[in-house]
Enzyme design. Structure first.
Site, PDB file in Angstrom:
ATOM      1  N   GLU A   2       0.854  -1.177   0.000  1.00  0.00           N
ATOM      2  CA  GLU A   2       0.000   0.000   0.000  1.00  0.00           C
ATOM      3  C   GLU A   2       0.895   1.234   0.000  1.00  0.00           C
ATOM      4  OE1 GLU A   2      -4.057  -1.699   2.089  1.00  0.00           O
ATOM      5  OE2 GLU A   2      -2.929  -0.126   3.097  1.00  0.00           O
ATOM      6  N   GLU A  58       1.723   4.742   0.691  1.00  0.00           N
ATOM      7  CA  GLU A  58       1.217   5.740   1.631  1.00  0.00           C
ATOM      8  C   GLU A  58       2.318   6.738   1.999  1.00  0.00           C
ATOM      9  OE1 GLU A  58      -1.085   4.400   4.926  1.00  0.00           O
ATOM     10  OE2 GLU A  58      -1.628   2.478   3.998  1.00  0.00           O
ATOM     11  N   ASP A 107       2.381   0.164   3.943  1.00  0.00           N
ATOM     12  CA  ASP A 107       1.615  -0.617   4.909  1.00  0.00           C
ATOM     13  C   ASP A 107       1.224  -1.936   4.238  1.00  0.00           C
ATOM     14  OD1 ASP A 107       0.606  -0.939   7.466  1.00  0.00           O
ATOM     15  OD2 ASP A 107      -1.376  -0.267   6.901  1.00  0.00           O
ATOM     16  N   THR A 158       4.998  -2.811   8.673  1.00  0.00           N
ATOM     17  CA  THR A 158       4.823  -1.498   8.054  1.00  0.00           C
ATOM     18  C   THR A 158       6.207  -0.897   7.887  1.00  0.00           C
ATOM     19  OG1 THR A 158       2.664  -1.162   9.097  1.00  0.00           O
ATOM     20  CG2 THR A 158       3.818   0.802   8.307  1.00  0.00           C
ATOM     21  N   GLU A 218      -5.576  -2.962  -6.818  1.00  0.00           N
ATOM     22  CA  GLU A 218      -6.160  -2.099  -7.844  1.00  0.00           C
ATOM     23  C   GLU A 218      -5.487  -2.289  -9.199  1.00  0.00           C
ATOM     24  OE1 GLU A 218      -6.990   2.084  -6.092  1.00  0.00           O
ATOM     25  OE2 GLU A 218      -5.425   1.155  -4.871  1.00  0.00           O
TER      26      GLU A 218
END
Length: 423
Positions: free
Chosen positions: A207, A209, A241, A265, A372
Site C-alpha cells: 500500500e 502511503e 503498509d 509497516t 487495484e
C-alpha cells in the site's frame, strides 16, 4: 539571512539538481557507523550525512536550552522541544551548510568528523513510534476497492464522505527501509470453502502511503483546531503498509483489519520536515458534502508530492515502475486526520505515526496497490514472461517520492522491502 527554503541557497557540499537532499530539504534521520556504532541524529545533504551530535558537541549547534538531544537513538527528544526549536535549528543547520559560511566549511577537523558519506553509514528507524494509526483517505482508492467488492452503485460506504476512516495498527512492527518482511500466516476462507484454514497469505500486497510524524502531544479530553494540528506535525516519511488481502477478506467483518495489517509497516529512514514542504502545499480535492465544522479547512493542507512504485522480481536485473501518482489527490488531508483522531479526546503523543492510507490517482497507472493495479487479480501485470497479481516470495517493492522545486527537489529517499517466505 535567507530563509532555509530559498531556492537560491547553495551548500558548500556539491549537490546535483536531481538529488533528494539539497540544502532546502535537510531531513532528519538516525545513523551509526562501523567506527562508532552509537546511534545518533543526522541530516541528509547531497550524498552525505551531517552528524548533528558532533556539531552539538563542538558548540556549533544547540537545540534551544536542551543538551544531548542529537546524541540519541531517535529524533523524539528533539521533536518534543516544539515547532519554534525545530524552525530555529533547521535555520542554523542551513546557515552552517551555506557555501558562503566558513564556520564548518573551513574547519577541516570538524568536517572530517561530522560530514560522512551516506554510503558509509547505517540508517536506522528514525522515530520511536508511540502509536500507529492507518487511515483510508483516497477517494479513488476507496472507490476502486468498493467497486470490486460491492459494485459501482455501493462503492463508497455512507460514512466515507463525512469522516476520515482509520484504525489502530501496531507500532511494534514498524520497521525501517531495507528490513525484509516475512509473508504472514493467517486464517483464510475462500468464498467456495465452508470453513477457514490456517496458512500463508496468498494475496500479499503493498500500500503506497505517506506517514505523518506527530512531534507534539495533545492532552487527553481536548480537541484540536486546524492550526494546532498543523503545528503538531513534525514531518512526513514514505510508508508501505503491507497488506494480506485474503486474511483481511475473512477477518474484517465486523471490526475491520487485524492480522492482515499488523505483520509489517515499512518507512523510509528520512523524515522530511513540514517546514521544508511549505513551498509545495496545495488545496486538496473539493469536498462534497462539506465536512462538519470541526473538520473544516482554511489552509492548503495537501502537498504536490510525486510518488513512484517499482517492483523487482528475483528474475529482473532492474526494477520496473508499476505506478506513479501524487499525494495531492488525497481527499482527507493529514491535518484533518489528526484533528479527527483527537476529536473524541484521544491524547496524541510525540512519535505517533499516521498512515495516510493508500494513495491512488484517477488514472489506472496511478493506483497505489496491486489489488487495484491487477483489479483483484483479474488483470495481471506482465513483465516479459512473468506475471504478477500479488506479491511472490523474493519480490522487492520500493517507493520514492519528491517535490519538484525551481532547480532543486525535496525528496524522501526510498522505502524498500523484500518478501521472505512464510514459516
Amino acid at each position: 539571512m535567507s530563509h532555509p527554503n530559498d531556492p537560491k541557497l547553495r551548500s558548500f557540499i556539491p549537490v546535483e539538481p536531481t538529488s533528494d537532499f539539497p540544502i532546502q530539504n535537510l531531513p532528519y534521520g538516525v545513523f551509526s557507523t562501523s567506527a562508532d556504532p552509537a546511534r545518533r541524529v543526522g541530516v541528509a545533504i547531497g550524498d552525505h550525512v551531517l552528524d548533528l551530535a558532533a556539531l552539538e558537541a563542538a558548540g556549533l549547534l544547540a537545540a534551544g536550552n536542551a543538551k544531548g538531544v542529537f546524541a540519541q537513538p531517535s529524533i523524539n527528544a528533539f521533536m518534543a522541544l516544539g515547532p519554534d526549536v525545530w524552525s530555529k535549528t533547521r535555520a542554523r543547520i542551513s546557515a552552517l551548510l551555506r557555501h558562503d559560511n566558513a564556520e564548518l566549511r573551513d574547519n577541516a577537523d570538524l568536517r572530517s568528523r561530522a560530514l560522512l558519506a551516506r554510503k558509509d553509514v547505517q540508517l536506522h528507524l528514525p522515530v520511536t513510534v508511540a502509536g500507529f494509526t492507518d487511515f483510508y483517505s483516497s477517494k479513488e482508492h476507496a472507490t476502486n476497492v468498493g467497486v470490486m467488492f460491492r459494485g459501482k452503485d455501493n462503492a463508497l460506504q455512507p460514512n466515507w464522505l463525512h469522516i476520515p476512516i482509520g484504525y489502530n495498527g501496531r507500532a511494534s512492527t514498524v520497521v525501517v527501509s531495507g528490513t525484509k518482511v516475512r509473508r504472514p500466516n493467517g486464517q483464510l476462507k475462500p468464498p467456495t470453502a465452508e470453513v477457514p484454514t490456517f496458512g500463508p497469505c496468498k494475496r500479499l500486497d503493498f500500500e503506497l502511503e505517506m506517514g505523518v510524524v506527530v512531534g507534539q502531544p495533545s492532552e487527553m479530553g481536548t480537541m484540536l483546531t486546524e492550526a494546532q494540528a498543523d503545528a503538531m506535525i513534525f514531518g512526513f516519511t514514505l510508508l508501505n503498509d503491507w497488506s494480506a488481502r485474503d486474511i483481511q477478506q475473512w477477518e474484517y467483518v465486523p471490526l475491520g483489519p487485524f492480522q492482515a495489517k499488523v505483520f509489517g509497516t515499512s518507512i523510509s529512514p528520512w523524515i522530511v520536515t513540514r517546514e521544508a514542504l511549505e513551498p509545495f502545499r496545495v488545496h486538496g480535492p473539493q469536498q462534497d458534502p462539506q465536512p462538519l465544522p470541526y473538520l473544516a479547512q482554511k489552509l492548503a493542507n495537501n502537498y504536490d508530492l510525486n510518488l513512484d512504485v517499482t517492483l523487482r522480481t528475483p528474475k529482473m536485473s532492474q526494477p520496473q515502475r508499476i505506478s506513479r501518482t501524487n499525494f495531492k489527490y488525497m481527499y482527507w488531508s493529514s491535518v484533518q486526520q489528526l484533528v479527527h483522531h483527537a476529536s473524541s479526546g484521544c491524547a496524541m503523543s510525540v512519535g505517533d505515526l499516521l498512515g495516510s492510507g493508500t494513495i491512488s490517482g484517477p488514472e489506472k497507472d496511478q493506483r497505489g496497490s496491486l489489488l487495484e493495479l491487477s483489479w483483484g487479480g483479474a488483470e495481471p501485470l506482465t513483465f516479459g514472461d512473468e506475471r504478477r497479481t500479488f506479491l511472490e516470495d523474493g519480490d522487492s517493492l520500493a517507493f520514492t517520492g519528491w517535490c519538484q522545486g525551481d532547480g532543486y527537489r525535496v525528496g524522501f529517499g526510498e522505502v524498500e522491502g523484500t518478501i521472505l517466505p512464510a514459516v
